[in-house]
Enzyme design. Sequence first.
Site, PDB file in Angstrom:
ATOM      1  N   GLY A  85      -4.807  -2.134   5.230  1.00  0.00           N
ATOM      2  CA  GLY A  85      -3.835  -3.150   4.702  1.00  0.00           C
ATOM      3  C   GLY A  85      -4.676  -4.813   5.019  1.00  0.00           C
ATOM      4  N   ARG A  86      -5.152  -4.793   6.049  1.00  0.00           N
ATOM      5  CA  ARG A  86      -5.732  -6.142   6.677  1.00  0.00           C
ATOM      6  C   ARG A  86      -7.113  -6.318   6.089  1.00  0.00           C
ATOM      7  NH1 ARG A  86      -4.724  -2.553  10.589  1.00  0.00           N
ATOM      8  NH2 ARG A  86      -6.356  -2.015  12.045  1.00  0.00           N
ATOM      9  N   HIS A 128      -3.608 -33.447  17.399  1.00  0.00           N
ATOM     10  CA  HIS A 128      -2.313 -34.194  17.921  1.00  0.00           C
ATOM     11  C   HIS A 128      -1.398 -33.364  18.580  1.00  0.00           C
ATOM     12  CE1 HIS A 128      -4.279 -38.078  16.306  1.00  0.00           C
ATOM     13  NE2 HIS A 128      -4.800 -37.106  15.441  1.00  0.00           N
ATOM     14  N   GLU A 174      10.533  -4.537   4.226  1.00  0.00           N
ATOM     15  CA  GLU A 174      10.708  -5.893   3.900  1.00  0.00           C
ATOM     16  C   GLU A 174      10.561  -6.303   2.315  1.00  0.00           C
ATOM     17  OE1 GLU A 174       9.119  -4.836   6.513  1.00  0.00           O
ATOM     18  OE2 GLU A 174       9.156  -6.325   8.161  1.00  0.00           O
ATOM     19  N   LYS A 223       1.041  -1.157  -0.094  1.00  0.00           N
ATOM     20  CA  LYS A 223       0.000   0.169  -0.106  1.00  0.00           C
ATOM     21  C   LYS A 223       0.946   1.104  -0.220  1.00  0.00           C
ATOM     22  CE  LYS A 223      -3.502   2.256   2.965  1.00  0.00           C
ATOM     23  NZ  LYS A 223      -4.492   2.037   4.022  1.00  0.00           N
ATOM     24  N   GLU A 266      -4.230  -6.756  15.001  1.00  0.00           N
ATOM     25  CA  GLU A 266      -3.745  -5.654  14.791  1.00  0.00           C
ATOM     26  C   GLU A 266      -4.864  -4.460  14.775  1.00  0.00           C
ATOM     27  OE1 GLU A 266      -0.532  -5.002  11.669  1.00  0.00           O
ATOM     28  OE2 GLU A 266      -2.222  -4.236  10.569  1.00  0.00           O
ATOM     29  N   LYS A 295       9.662  -0.979  13.999  1.00  0.00           N
ATOM     30  CA  LYS A 295       9.997  -0.627  12.584  1.00  0.00           C
ATOM     31  C   LYS A 295      11.314   0.254  12.623  1.00  0.00           C
ATOM     32  CE  LYS A 295       5.880  -1.224   9.874  1.00  0.00           C
ATOM     33  NZ  LYS A 295       4.795  -0.575   8.999  1.00  0.00           N
TER      34      LYS A 295
HETATM   35  O1  F6P Z   1       3.070  -3.273   9.695  1.00  0.00           O
HETATM   36  C1  F6P Z   1       2.016  -3.342   9.841  1.00  0.00           C
HETATM   37  C2  F6P Z   1       1.436  -2.986   8.244  1.00  0.00           C
HETATM   38  O2  F6P Z   1       1.513  -1.582   8.349  1.00  0.00           O
HETATM   39  C3  F6P Z   1       0.378  -3.583   8.084  1.00  0.00           C
HETATM   40  O3  F6P Z   1      -0.894  -3.030   8.562  1.00  0.00           O
HETATM   41  C4  F6P Z   1       0.264  -3.950   6.753  1.00  0.00           C
HETATM   42  O4  F6P Z   1      -0.704  -4.608   6.091  1.00  0.00           O
HETATM   43  C5  F6P Z   1       1.680  -4.142   6.337  1.00  0.00           C
HETATM   44  O5  F6P Z   1       2.177  -3.192   7.280  1.00  0.00           O
HETATM   45  C6  F6P Z   1       1.972  -3.865   5.021  1.00  0.00           C
HETATM   46  O6  F6P Z   1       1.907  -2.521   4.456  1.00  0.00           O
HETATM   47  P1  F6P Z   1       2.106  -2.224   2.979  1.00  0.00           P
HETATM   48  O7  F6P Z   1       1.028  -2.779   2.362  1.00  0.00           O
HETATM   49  O8  F6P Z   1       2.382  -0.817   3.215  1.00  0.00           O
HETATM   50  O9  F6P Z   1       3.633  -2.579   2.529  1.00  0.00           O
END
Ligand code: F6P
Length: 539
Positions: free
Chosen positions: A255-256, A372, A203, A197, A341, A501
């Site tokens: 995002g979620r 199990h 990452e 987003k 979250e 972060k």
């Molecule tokens: O670290 C949490 C977060 O901001 C989430 O809410 C989001 O889904 C994810 O990181 C990824 O963010 P982006 O889509 O901006 O890479």
Amino acid sequence: MTNWDDLAAHRRGAEGRRIEALFEAEPDRAARRSTRACGMLLDWSKTALDDRAVALLLDLAAGVPARREAMFAGERVNETEERAALHTALRRPADAGPLPVDGRDVMPAIRETLQRMRRFADRVRGGGIAGQGGAYTDVVNIGIGGSDLGPAMAVRALSPYHDGPRVHFISNVDGADAHDTLRGLDPERTLVIVASKTFTTAETMTNAATVRDWMARVVSRPADQFAAVSSALDKTAEFGIDPARVFGFEDWVGGRYSVWGPIGLPVMLAIGPDRFDEFLAGGAAMDAHFRAAPLAGNMPVMLALVGIWHHQICRYPTRAVLPYEQRLLRLPAYLQQLEMESNGKRVAMDGSDLPRPSGPIVWGEPGTNGQHAFYQLIHQGTDVVPCEFMVGAAGHEPELAHHHELLVANCLAQSQALMRGRSLQDARAMMEKRGLTGAELERQARHRVFPGNRPSTTLVYPLLTPFTLGAIVALYEHRVFVEGVILGINSFDQWGVELGKELALELAPLLDGKPAEGQDGSTLRLAEAMAAMRRAVEG
Ligand code: F6P
């Protein structure tokens, strides 16, 4: 007395009463304590909820309809980020009217993006858009959190409908993820989607650069084999991705909550646009139910009230999500982000301290595998873990119907065992039959006692189709929303992920051996120890 106090007093007053006794007192309990929606049945009769508890819980939910309509209308319900939370617009039926947000109808842009996704997916699936080596055989989605969990969960859940390219996911900044995912893929026939987003997530950007390098070793114009899903169109352009292959979405899609729009592109590529429409239709059907059904017969509301009862009143610290559906392997992880979250907050919307616990810890694993592993604790541990079972009436493998029968029997057996338990008397009788006597019989019998009276809900659905998956995901979204409203939480921000972060950025140079000021002793020592270990490993 507030409703919260009344509920707590009611629970204390009913201490020692068993769930089974409620069935005796209420012959039609199973029918009265269950809710139907979108072809599914949610049974919550195996909980301690009775008329009084339900009435008090429904009172707590009195503010839900107004907040719900505010959310659907695009009001700024995400107050700390001053935005709407309008993921429901992404799955709005095609014939729904305009939806003005800040005076502008948002539906044309949503529909136009969906059309672009359809065209793109059709052409990729048909080979019209191809890689340097021919039609795409594989798609790699790079994203994390909400830009990974939704599509990864849904792609896996809907594998019987796959008729497109294979879809893979890279999320972790651990190089092992990229390395192991790319191993065996043909860079000339791999399409890469960078899903972020913000297009700044460390990452994802690190993985995107690595995958671009991997591709550049073989492909002359790697950017041509990249697409992006993002709200930051300037940044996707900077990365070199052709704007024709960038699918945008507005900042009012969290995002979620984003699998319904362009973040769902990997799902569309896997199962095709028509099946993706069915997924959206399932979500829309749950939206319609959530808005129209009275609170007492409203599936998301009742699931939320059961959750509030268990966590806030009974103070059970966690809840387990237990899909008896192997293809829902990633659902617990998906729900962990959605629930924790969203509602893992220590202050209320107005910034005051929350006077009660935040949302619960959510965890789980598909049955029967979990049986199990950790079910031992669920049955005999000292903590009570409310369980949320889910199972399809039928499976996708008619030739393996006997597997499915066993699966369903196990699911029903677990909720029954949790409720019934096994008394000391029955355990003694068991041991007697095995020939034990005296102190040894007593000792062995005690290990075989199950306290029972442990609550669970069970969601059953006909078959895990795209429609049903959409309905299940929307059910949980709205459940989280209702719990958030009752707790006075903003379920749509996520400030709690920020600090780590920031610190990771500060610490990265330290691991390269650069001196770092202001670090605590533990962190310094860990970094030094790892620097030494790394030197030894690398020779
Ligand atoms: O670290 C949490 C977060 O901001 C989430 O809410 C989001 O889904 C994810 O990181 C990824 O963010 P982006 O889509 O901006 O890479």
